[in-house]
Design an enzyme around this catalytic site. Structure first.
Site, PDB file in Angstrom:
ATOM      1  N   LYS A 114      10.615 -26.280  41.794  1.00  0.00           N
ATOM      2  CA  LYS A 114      10.275 -27.066  40.611  1.00  0.00           C
ATOM      3  C   LYS A 114       9.094 -26.449  39.882  1.00  0.00           C
ATOM      4  O   LYS A 114       9.021 -26.489  38.659  1.00  0.00           O
ATOM      5  CB  LYS A 114       9.983 -28.515  40.989  1.00  0.00           C
ATOM      6  N   LYS A 196      23.033 -26.229  43.716  1.00  0.00           N
ATOM      7  CA  LYS A 196      23.329 -27.573  44.209  1.00  0.00           C
ATOM      8  C   LYS A 196      23.697 -28.499  43.041  1.00  0.00           C
ATOM      9  O   LYS A 196      23.094 -28.400  41.974  1.00  0.00           O
ATOM     10  CB  LYS A 196      22.060 -28.094  44.893  1.00  0.00           C
ATOM     11  N   LYS A 199      21.416 -34.328  39.753  1.00  0.00           N
ATOM     12  CA  LYS A 199      21.370 -35.307  38.655  1.00  0.00           C
ATOM     13  C   LYS A 199      20.783 -34.703  37.386  1.00  0.00           C
ATOM     14  O   LYS A 199      21.138 -35.048  36.287  1.00  0.00           O
ATOM     15  CB  LYS A 199      20.464 -36.473  39.024  1.00  0.00           C
TER      16      LYS A 199
END
Ligand code: AMP
Ligand code: TRP
Length: 330
Positions: A114, A196, A199
């Protein structure tokens, strides 16, 4: 009381990945592990490690709770609650920060990833979030924590922190074990199958949301990226797209990867994708039907109120004992 515990962040509507790697798995485990009590929560405080729109966060928190129920969890053996409503999570989270080393947290892949992606800077909560996650688990002395692949590293940290505390003070925390599914613990993005399914994916075509319309779901499966070989067999290195679709197929139907290969011998990707689109659509349609019952039902709030009361009872008692052991307070 022995606990199985898990949580999902309400950063959006859960995906097919969340469903197969987490939600559906909880239902299966509930049937298999009758001697355990299931504590399941919506990890809303984890969501704010990245900026959230307040209205959306509130809605997603409720939707995640309703989706847990819609996935078929057995209410007789379930304590369902919202993380922020049990204040002890944050208190123990701070204690966990006092145990965790900077170096340990710097090594967490989610933080590293991130930090690389985030343009506007990484918050300190994102950095310390695995300490809060450890608190979520240790507060209840959970024995088992069912999670997808991406959370194993956080579980390892939790185990280290529990052991460190136990060595420093007293045998106080249960050292938890992760539980992952054999097939489906890492569902990949349909458009870029080496990433992956998430969302917050940039391309919504690669990610199936549990609340996508049924035609959209079918369309996304049929448009999934594959290769040119036109033979259905599992090879996650050379054929990540088809292998991912086979994983989805297998985790819904229960058929083995070999059985699926045999079934589609001599057939092309078209047949396979058409069948899979129907299989996924049918599964999600069932979840959606129940979801729309739960989301409008006053029972949802009753369940969450009861969950809050019961979780708080365990959490309060554990935290009081911990403070006394550490010499905190009078
Ligand atoms: P999160 O959406 O990050 O809160 O994840 C909630 C749960 O779903 C965790 O147990 C994750 O490991 C699991 N999970 C998230 N994404 C996937 C995926 N693509 N495949 C399988 N499990 C997943
Ligand atoms: N960190 C998990 C995720 O991103 C969600 C989570 C928070 C969790 N606390 C937890 C999962 C405790 C299991 C146990 O998916």
């Amino acid at each position: 009381m022995k606990f199985v515990l898990s949580g999902v962040k309400p950063t959006g509507i859960p995906t097919l990945g969340n469903y197969l790697g987490a939600l559906k798995n909880f239902v299966r485990l509930q049937n298999e592990m009758k001697e355990f009590e299931f504590l399941i929560f919506v990890a809303d405080l984890h969501a704010i490690t990245t900026p959230q729109d307040p209205q959306e966060l509130k809605e997603h928190t409720r939707s995640v709770a309703a989706l847990y129920l819609a996935s078929g969890l057995d209410l007789d053996n379930l304590t369902l609650f919202i993380q922020s409503e049990v204040h002890e999570h944050v208190e123990l989270g701070y204690v966990m920060q006092s145990l965790a080393y900077m170096g340990e947290l710097e090594r967490m892949t989610q933080y590293k990833d991130k930090m690389q992606k985030q343009v506007q800077g990484v918050t300190s909560a994102l950095f310390t979030y695995p300490a809060l996650m450890a608190a979520d688990i240790l507060l209840y002395d959970a024995s088992y924590v069912p999670v997808g692949d991406d959370q194993i590293q956080h579980l390892e940290l939790t185990r280290n922190l529990a052991t460190r505390f136990n060595n420093r003070y007293h045998d106080f925390f249960t050292v938890p074990e992760p539980l992952t599914v054999k097939v489906g613990s890492r569902i990949m993005d349909l458009q870029s199958p080496t990433n992956k399914m998430d969302k917050s994916a940039e391309n919504p075509k690669g990610c199936i949301s549990l609340l996508d319309s049924i035609p959209t779901i079918k369309k996304k499966i049929k448009a999934a990226v594959t290769d040119n070989e036109a033979k259905v067999y599992f090879d996650s290195e050379k054929k990540p797209g088809i292998s991912n679709l086979m994983t989805i197929y297998s985790s819904i139907t229960g058929d083995s990867l070999q059985a699926i290969t045999a079934l589609y011998e001599g057939k092309g990707y078209g047949d396979f994708k058409n069948d899979l689109a129907e299989i996924v659509a049918k599964e999600i349609e069932q979840v959606q039907t129940k979801y729309f019952e739960w989301i409008h039902s006053p029972m949802l709030d009753e369940i969450l109120d009861e969950g809050k009361a019961r979780a708080s009872m365990f959490a309060r008692s554990k935290l009081q004992k911990l403070y006394s052991l550490m010499g905190i307070g009078r």
